[in-house]
Every structure is written in structure tokens, then in C-alpha cells.
Design a protein around this motif. Sequence first.
Motif, PDB file in Angstrom:
ATOM      1  N   ALA A 133      36.282  72.912  22.786  1.00  0.00           N
ATOM      2  CA  ALA A 133      37.751  72.762  22.839  1.00  0.00           C
ATOM      3  C   ALA A 133      38.465  73.551  21.716  1.00  0.00           C
ATOM      4  O   ALA A 133      39.610  73.907  21.444  1.00  0.00           O
ATOM      5  N   GLY A 134      37.515  73.969  20.685  1.00  0.00           N
ATOM      6  CA  GLY A 134      37.973  74.738  19.587  1.00  0.00           C
ATOM      7  C   GLY A 134      38.654  73.973  18.276  1.00  0.00           C
ATOM      8  O   GLY A 134      39.380  74.312  17.431  1.00  0.00           O
ATOM      9  N   LEU A 135      38.028  72.624  18.234  1.00  0.00           N
ATOM     10  CA  LEU A 135      38.311  71.798  17.101  1.00  0.00           C
ATOM     11  C   LEU A 135      37.235  71.888  16.144  1.00  0.00           C
ATOM     12  O   LEU A 135      37.685  71.359  14.964  1.00  0.00           O
ATOM     13  N   LEU A 136      36.156  72.172  16.491  1.00  0.00           N
ATOM     14  CA  LEU A 136      34.922  72.430  15.451  1.00  0.00           C
ATOM     15  C   LEU A 136      34.727  74.022  15.763  1.00  0.00           C
ATOM     16  O   LEU A 136      34.519  74.417  16.954  1.00  0.00           O
ATOM     17  N   SER A 137      34.323  74.810  14.656  1.00  0.00           N
ATOM     18  CA  SER A 137      33.636  75.977  14.853  1.00  0.00           C
ATOM     19  C   SER A 137      32.570  75.920  14.796  1.00  0.00           C
ATOM     20  O   SER A 137      31.777  75.209  13.851  1.00  0.00           O
ATOM     21  N   PRO A 138      31.686  76.592  15.518  1.00  0.00           N
ATOM     22  CA  PRO A 138      30.083  76.657  15.133  1.00  0.00           C
ATOM     23  C   PRO A 138      29.781  77.367  14.007  1.00  0.00           C
ATOM     24  O   PRO A 138      30.261  78.295  13.289  1.00  0.00           O
ATOM     25  N   ASP A 139      28.680  76.850  13.363  1.00  0.00           N
ATOM     26  CA  ASP A 139      28.068  77.360  12.192  1.00  0.00           C
ATOM     27  C   ASP A 139      27.551  78.984  12.664  1.00  0.00           C
ATOM     28  O   ASP A 139      27.613  79.780  11.820  1.00  0.00           O
ATOM     29  N   LYS A 140      26.929  78.944  13.558  1.00  0.00           N
ATOM     30  CA  LYS A 140      26.358  80.109  14.215  1.00  0.00           C
ATOM     31  C   LYS A 140      26.322  80.247  15.644  1.00  0.00           C
ATOM     32  O   LYS A 140      26.376  79.108  16.328  1.00  0.00           O
ATOM     33  N   GLY A 141      26.287  81.233  16.314  1.00  0.00           N
ATOM     34  CA  GLY A 141      26.375  81.288  17.662  1.00  0.00           C
ATOM     35  C   GLY A 141      27.977  81.749  18.124  1.00  0.00           C
ATOM     36  O   GLY A 141      28.778  81.750  17.233  1.00  0.00           O
ATOM     37  N   GLU A 142      28.041  81.722  19.348  1.00  0.00           N
ATOM     38  CA  GLU A 142      29.466  82.150  19.892  1.00  0.00           C
ATOM     39  C   GLU A 142      30.039  81.268  20.949  1.00  0.00           C
ATOM     40  O   GLU A 142      29.150  80.557  21.502  1.00  0.00           O
ATOM     41  N   VAL A 143      31.310  81.107  21.007  1.00  0.00           N
ATOM     42  CA  VAL A 143      31.986  80.420  22.084  1.00  0.00           C
ATOM     43  C   VAL A 143      32.722  81.560  22.865  1.00  0.00           C
ATOM     44  O   VAL A 143      33.716  82.320  22.302  1.00  0.00           O
ATOM     45  N   LEU A 144      32.741  81.607  24.025  1.00  0.00           N
ATOM     46  CA  LEU A 144      33.352  82.676  24.842  1.00  0.00           C
ATOM     47  C   LEU A 144      34.330  81.887  25.698  1.00  0.00           C
ATOM     48  O   LEU A 144      33.904  81.198  26.490  1.00  0.00           O
ATOM     49  N   ILE A 145      35.548  82.257  25.659  1.00  0.00           N
ATOM     50  CA  ILE A 145      36.574  81.932  26.738  1.00  0.00           C
ATOM     51  C   ILE A 145      36.951  83.153  27.476  1.00  0.00           C
ATOM     52  O   ILE A 145      37.571  84.067  27.086  1.00  0.00           O
ATOM     53  N   CYS A 146      36.384  82.877  28.779  1.00  0.00           N
ATOM     54  CA  CYS A 146      36.634  83.977  29.758  1.00  0.00           C
ATOM     55  C   CYS A 146      36.125  85.437  29.381  1.00  0.00           C
ATOM     56  O   CYS A 146      36.576  86.415  29.409  1.00  0.00           O
ATOM     57  N   GLY A 147      35.146  85.237  28.714  1.00  0.00           N
ATOM     58  CA  GLY A 147      34.212  86.384  28.320  1.00  0.00           C
ATOM     59  C   GLY A 147      34.761  86.970  26.818  1.00  0.00           C
ATOM     60  O   GLY A 147      34.193  87.663  26.271  1.00  0.00           O
ATOM     61  N   ARG A 148      35.734  86.303  26.126  1.00  0.00           N
ATOM     62  CA  ARG A 148      36.139  86.934  25.073  1.00  0.00           C
ATOM     63  C   ARG A 148      35.828  85.833  23.820  1.00  0.00           C
ATOM     64  O   ARG A 148      36.098  84.751  24.004  1.00  0.00           O
ATOM     65  N   GLN A 149      35.106  86.322  23.061  1.00  0.00           N
ATOM     66  CA  GLN A 149      34.700  85.318  21.897  1.00  0.00           C
ATOM     67  C   GLN A 149      35.882  84.767  21.174  1.00  0.00           C
ATOM     68  O   GLN A 149      36.886  85.586  20.642  1.00  0.00           O
ATOM     69  N   ARG A 150      35.583  83.684  20.829  1.00  0.00           N
ATOM     70  CA  ARG A 150      36.767  82.864  19.975  1.00  0.00           C
ATOM     71  C   ARG A 150      36.201  82.626  18.686  1.00  0.00           C
ATOM     72  O   ARG A 150      34.910  82.390  18.341  1.00  0.00           O
ATOM     73  N   HIS A 151      37.054  83.278  17.782  1.00  0.00           N
ATOM     74  CA  HIS A 151      36.627  83.074  16.296  1.00  0.00           C
ATOM     75  C   HIS A 151      37.315  81.860  15.601  1.00  0.00           C
ATOM     76  O   HIS A 151      38.430  81.779  15.786  1.00  0.00           O
ATOM     77  N   GLY A 152      36.640  81.124  14.898  1.00  0.00           N
ATOM     78  CA  GLY A 152      36.955  80.179  14.303  1.00  0.00           C
ATOM     79  C   GLY A 152      37.642  78.903  15.395  1.00  0.00           C
ATOM     80  O   GLY A 152      37.029  78.726  16.385  1.00  0.00           O
ATOM     81  N   LEU A 153      38.603  78.181  14.726  1.00  0.00           N
ATOM     82  CA  LEU A 153      39.143  77.263  15.531  1.00  0.00           C
ATOM     83  C   LEU A 153      40.331  77.631  16.733  1.00  0.00           C
ATOM     84  O   LEU A 153      40.688  78.864  16.497  1.00  0.00           O
ATOM     85  N   VAL A 154      40.588  77.003  17.672  1.00  0.00           N
ATOM     86  CA  VAL A 154      41.477  77.391  18.522  1.00  0.00           C
ATOM     87  C   VAL A 154      42.951  77.685  17.859  1.00  0.00           C
ATOM     88  O   VAL A 154      43.463  78.637  18.510  1.00  0.00           O
ATOM     89  N   SER A 155      43.343  77.238  16.744  1.00  0.00           N
ATOM     90  CA  SER A 155      44.433  77.436  16.362  1.00  0.00           C
ATOM     91  C   SER A 155      44.729  78.828  15.351  1.00  0.00           C
ATOM     92  O   SER A 155      45.515  79.215  15.121  1.00  0.00           O
ATOM     93  N   ASP A 156      43.179  79.178  15.205  1.00  0.00           N
ATOM     94  CA  ASP A 156      43.100  80.518  14.236  1.00  0.00           C
ATOM     95  C   ASP A 156      43.676  81.595  14.858  1.00  0.00           C
ATOM     96  O   ASP A 156      44.183  82.853  14.396  1.00  0.00           O
ATOM     97  N   GLY A 157      43.638  81.594  16.171  1.00  0.00           N
ATOM     98  CA  GLY A 157      43.796  82.871  17.031  1.00  0.00           C
ATOM     99  C   GLY A 157      44.208  82.492  18.442  1.00  0.00           C
ATOM    100  O   GLY A 157      43.750  81.705  19.121  1.00  0.00           O
ATOM    101  N   GLU A 158      44.945  83.261  19.063  1.00  0.00           N
ATOM    102  CA  GLU A 158      45.737  83.102  20.083  1.00  0.00           C
ATOM    103  C   GLU A 158      44.853  84.057  21.099  1.00  0.00           C
ATOM    104  O   GLU A 158      44.740  85.127  21.232  1.00  0.00           O
ATOM    105  N   ILE A 159      43.918  83.220  22.108  1.00  0.00           N
ATOM    106  CA  ILE A 159      43.457  84.042  23.210  1.00  0.00           C
ATOM    107  C   ILE A 159      44.268  83.307  24.487  1.00  0.00           C
ATOM    108  O   ILE A 159      44.240  81.973  24.708  1.00  0.00           O
ATOM    109  N   SER A 160      44.841  84.095  25.319  1.00  0.00           N
ATOM    110  CA  SER A 160      45.666  83.406  26.256  1.00  0.00           C
ATOM    111  C   SER A 160      44.812  83.645  27.592  1.00  0.00           C
ATOM    112  O   SER A 160      44.119  84.275  28.008  1.00  0.00           O
ATOM    113  N   GLY A 161      45.381  82.793  28.658  1.00  0.00           N
ATOM    114  CA  GLY A 161      44.562  82.630  29.986  1.00  0.00           C
ATOM    115  C   GLY A 161      43.782  81.479  30.342  1.00  0.00           C
ATOM    116  O   GLY A 161      43.606  81.395  31.587  1.00  0.00           O
ATOM    117  N   LEU A 162      43.449  80.519  29.481  1.00  0.00           N
ATOM    118  CA  LEU A 162      42.791  79.337  29.700  1.00  0.00           C
ATOM    119  C   LEU A 162      43.416  78.062  28.982  1.00  0.00           C
ATOM    120  O   LEU A 162      43.314  78.293  27.621  1.00  0.00           O
TER     121      LEU A 162
END
Length: 347
Positions: A133-162
Motif C-alpha cells: 500500500a506504500g505505508l511502509l517502504s522496504p529496506d531492500k528490494g522493490e515494489v513495482l506499481i504497474c511496472g514502475r518502481q515506487r520509491h519510498g512511501l506512497v506520499s513521496d511521489g505520485e505515480i498515477s494509474g492505480l
Amino acid sequence: MSSSTVSSGNPWVPRLASPPAPRKSYLRAPKKLSSGSWPVGRRIACACSAPPRNWGDGRSAFESHTSPLSKGWEAGTEFKEEPKVLIECRNVHKSFGDKQILKGVSFKIRHGEAVGIIGPSGTGKSTILKVMAGLLSPDKGEVLICGRQRHGLVSDGEISGLRIGLVFQSAALFDSLSVRENVGFLLYENSKMSADQISQLVTRNLEAVGLKGVEDRMPSELSGGMKKRVALARSIIFDDTKEVIEPEVLLYDEPTAGLDPIASTVVEDLIRSVHSMGQDALGQTGKIASYVVVTHQHSTIRRAVDRLLFLYDGRIVWEGKTDEFNTSMNPTVRQFASGSLDGPIKY
Ligand SMILES: Nc1ncnc2c1ncn2[C@@H]1O[C@H](COP(=O)(O)OP(=O)(O)OP(=O)(O)O)[C@@H](O)[C@H]1O
């Protein structure tokens, strides 16, 4: 979860420590959150187009056990096109202090899927939901939202579409707000819709989860099962006056915990009904593209999900179709399914 892990730049993001005071006069300021949690995680965006990749060593252990969907993709028989991967966790690690909880978790959630995450208590199921959900950021590894890597928490950067919604274990309703105000809260706060439009939408969403005429009740006047249904109505509401409506993935954290068997069935069926593969109480196709349910309940596993991820000791140790769960020869799964004290899982 520590409230300090959540930042508050984005209006869609849960602000656990100090939820926003309603600004409009028709909303009374919530005195406190009933569970200490803000209800719904939100709005992530993307182009939703990246094809899934094979990631060598990072590949999920589950990929060898195939769900009907993945079988179709591999054999090329059931699906012409592979459903889009909406959320992907790749080799996600997360520690709290010196306690390593997630030690390399990898999986994909595809469009149209109904996925369950199961595993022993304290193994990190809620943690992985919060990472998704982007409420916690991983220490290592990646979370991809529709193929785009999310950096940090959901509020740190806007990735639109989901849109990603998190339905907390407790219904997390505002005690001091009516059902209408609870369900419409995000729209009252963040949309240009009129109060009348929101009110109509609230009524429709309450009807979709089988609740009629409760708009003016306070949360204290509802049963536990009704509260969960109100929380569900709140999680599926969105501004339908917008031209572009992104797909939504809902993450449910133990949605049937504490409910009697019949109330559990109601909630399980509701979860199905708001899915794009289901039909809600108004006979409309559900609007949720995919969902993930963390649960300990056998009935919820049986009724509400098609594919299971088994999390243990910080990793996904088994993946399979729901009906493979009880017949699996995997010793960890066998012990968990039977509730035996003997086996690899140590308490
Ligand atoms: N914010 C936090 N700070 C410190 N420790 C945490 C935090 N969140 C979770 N933990 C710890 O991480 C571990 C995993 O917690 P989590 O809630 O993810 O487990 P779970 O598998 O969902 O458990 P359950 O099935 O009992 O709900 C637990 O030991 C918990 O105490």
C-alpha cells in the motif's frame, strides 16, 4: 504499526498519527479513530503496461505452482494475453529494529486476481500489505506499481494509474462521524462533488454492500459485521464524475476476524461481489480490479480467494490454488493446515 512511518503529503494517504480534521461544516471533527488507524490507503498511479519479467533468482517460489491464470499464460491456452501485473514485490526485505521480518518476499498481483496471504502469526502478513500500500517502504528490494518502481512511501511521489486501498483489520471508522460521513469522507475532503452527489453515491455504495437506511446511524449503533461492511463501502467509493477512473486493488487485513461464521460468509461474499469478476448487491459488476486478503480463517480462504501465498520465516514458501492447499505435501503447509504442533513451524 508505527504512526511515524506514514507521511502526509498526499491527501489520499493515511495519516495515522493525526488524521485530517474534516474541513467542511457538515462534518464533525473526529474525536478519535476507533482503532488508532486511518481507514484507507490510496491512490498510486501508473501506465499499467509493463509486461511481467522473469527475474532469475528473485522469481517467486510460487511461480512453479500455477494458478488457473498462470497456467493459461504459460500454456497459452486459456488467455491470449497475460493479465497486467498491477503490483509486484521483488525481493522485499523489512526489519523493525534488529528483528528481520521480511527476508526477500517476491510475488505479483495481476489484474483480475483474488489472492490470499496466509501464514503463522507475526510472520509479516500485515507488514507486506502495508509495503504494497506504500505505508511502509522496504529496506531492500522493490515494489513495482504497474511496472514502475515506487520509491519510498506512497506520499513521496505520485505515480498515477492505480488506486490501492487498504481495509484495516478493525473497521477503523470515525466514532464521531455518521455512517454517511464515514463512507463519503474522502470525497467530501478531496473531490469537487457536491454534498448531494456524494450523499447519493454513499447510499448507492451502502446498498452495494447490502446496507440500506443506515446513513444517519453512528458507528456505535452498528454491529461488528455492519461496521466491516461500512468500511468496505468506504473502500470502494470513488469520484465517478471523473473522466478517467484508475483500476483499484484492495488489500484486506483480516476482514473476517472476530465475526461469527454467518457474518463471515456475508463479508466473504461481499469481497467477491465488489470484485470485477463479481456482481454487487445491485446487480452491477464489481469495480475492484484485484484484491489481496490476509486471513487466518478457513472459510475466507475457501470462499474469497483463488490463489494463496504462504508466508513463513520472512519468505513466500508456498504458492498454489486454494483447492491445492489442503492436499499439499509441503510440510510447512501440512502442519499449518492441520494445526499440528509437530513440524517445521516452531512457536
Ligand atoms: N511498526 C512496527 N514496529 C515494530 N515492530 C513491528 C511493527 N509492525 C510490525 N511489527 C512486528 O513485525 C512482526 C510482524 O507483524 P505483522 O503484523 O506483519 O504480522 P502478521 O503476520 O500480520 O501477524 P498476525 O497474523 O498475528 O496478525 C511482529 O513481530 C510485529 O510485532
